[in-house]
Design a protein around this motif. Structure first.
Motif, PDB file in Angstrom:
ATOM      1  N   VAL A  82       0.850  -1.199   0.000  1.00  0.00           N
ATOM      2  CA  VAL A  82       0.000   0.000   0.000  1.00  0.00           C
ATOM      3  C   VAL A  82       0.884   1.246   0.000  1.00  0.00           C
ATOM      4  CG1 VAL A  82      -1.887   1.213   1.135  1.00  0.00           C
ATOM      5  CG2 VAL A  82      -1.737  -1.273   1.293  1.00  0.00           C
ATOM      6  N   ASP A 111      -2.458   5.901  -0.570  1.00  0.00           N
ATOM      7  CA  ASP A 111      -3.560   4.989  -0.863  1.00  0.00           C
ATOM      8  C   ASP A 111      -4.367   4.688   0.393  1.00  0.00           C
ATOM      9  OD1 ASP A 111      -2.758   4.931  -3.458  1.00  0.00           O
ATOM     10  OD2 ASP A 111      -1.826   2.941  -3.372  1.00  0.00           O
ATOM     11  N   HIS A 139       2.590   3.196   3.208  1.00  0.00           N
ATOM     12  CA  HIS A 139       1.566   3.756   4.087  1.00  0.00           C
ATOM     13  C   HIS A 139       2.042   3.804   5.538  1.00  0.00           C
ATOM     14  CE1 HIS A 139      -2.352   4.605   5.802  1.00  0.00           C
ATOM     15  NE2 HIS A 139      -2.868   4.683   4.585  1.00  0.00           N
TER      16      HIS A 139
END
Length: 341
Positions: A94, A98, A138
């Motif tokens: 990720v 996102d 992330h």
């Protein structure tokens, strides 16, 4: 050296208040790994002597540091037979902006569940995987990883050598996730790049166990040039600039300009992706760069940009002005046009 350490402790998040001064970023990673191993040895858990990390990482060029760099796609694969075998899992899927996907954590959670009795520490570059691919992942991955390390009784080492001191838009990369590691490595911006110096920072639990345990009563590392006075004086000046807080306005300005000027390059047929975070701009190409030819072009254009693999990236100084930054982004655009022609 004492003044420098006090400034550094003022900047690092509590409870990180024990500092070991190192010669370079790679050495600070070596020291962090020694801290982790010696900590477990000192509290009579010597079987916890391996490391866990994610693929695509880069932590330095010395041997323990090389052992936790990407074992396949990194620059050290020719040494793999001489390196310690460590635990690797897939890097976070990720990306930074996102929507968080909890399944991204499954591989590292499974590895910890199965091997936590032999893992001393997880070592990771917070939010930004640097020389291993310039990927931004992330922050929630870090948040959850901190909780997993707590649950499985494993130390967390944050390699902030490239991300520390404002580079990503937060003072430290870990700040995006709101976490504090057990051990933190800092370098590069510590002296503003002027002299070689780094540091490994930890908290009392680790430091006192090493100092009082059966591991020798002191960390088993003693550089001849540790705490070099000239390098520490330069670091004091650099940290003073960081403490002034100007980076808090400079880095967002750089980020905005990088997005405006590099973003349109994503439409170029030779470009696979463009990524910007804080004062980091990355243009990923579809094919590897001809380094010699590219650098010759950049020198002719009056800039110094070091490409590697399929990547062109810039991490400009915070004091750069708009015209100077445009000269860098324009040079990358010129390169793309020359490849097309």
């Amino acid at each position: 050296a004492i003044n420098m350490v006090e400034r550094l402790i003022d900047l690092t998040p509590a409870p990180l208040d024990r500092v070991f001064i190192a010669d370079s970023g790679s050495v600070s990673v070596e020291v962090a790994i020694k801290m982790a191993l010696q900590y477990w040895f000192s509290i009579e858990q010597p079987k916890k002597n391996q490391l866990l990390t994610i693929r695509g990482g880069y932590h330095g060029d010395t041997f323990a540091a090389m052992s936790v760099c990407d074992p396949v796609n990194g620059m050290h694969h020719m040494f793999r037979h001489a390196l310690c075998n460590q635990h690797f899992v897939e890097r976070p899927a990720v990306e930074f902006d996102d929507e968080w996907e909890p399944s991204s954590l499954s591989s590292i959670q499974q590895e910890l569940e199965q091997h936590h009795t032999e893992i001393a520490a997880v070592i990771i570059e917070p939010v930004v995987q640097g020389a291993g691919g310039m990927r931004f992942y992330h922050p929630e991955y870090l948040t959850q990883l901190r909780e997993l390390c707590n649950h499985y009784d494993v130390l967390l080492i944050a390699d902030e050598i490239a991300t520390g001191f404002g580079r990503t838009g937060q003072l430290f990369g870990c700040d995006h996730a709101g976490i504090v590691p057990d051990i933190m490595c800092v370098g590069k911006a510590l002296t503003g790049g002027y002299m070689t110096l780094a540091a490994t920072v930890t908290h009392a639990k680790v430091a006192e166990a090493i100092g009082q345990g059966q591991g020798g009563g002191a960390l088993m590392h003693g550089p001849t040039f540790m705490g070099n006075p000239l390098a520490c004086a330069v670091a004091n000046a650099s940290l003073s600039i960081i403490q002034s807080g100007d980076w808090k306005t400079q880095v967002p300005r750089i980020e905005c300009q990088l997005r405006e000027e590099l973003g349109p390059l994503k439409r170029h047929p030779s470009v696979a992706d463009v990524r910007v975070l804080g004062a980091i701009g990355v243009v990923e190409l579809n094919k590897p760069v001809n380094v010699a030819r590219t650098q010759a072009l950049f020198v002719e254009l009056g800039v110094w940009i070091r490409p590697f693999g399929r990547l062109m990236y810039i991490m400009p100084p915070y004091c750069i002005n708009g015209q100077q930054l445009s000269k860098l982004t324009h040079a990358i655009a010129v390169y793309l046009e020359t490849t097309t022609n």
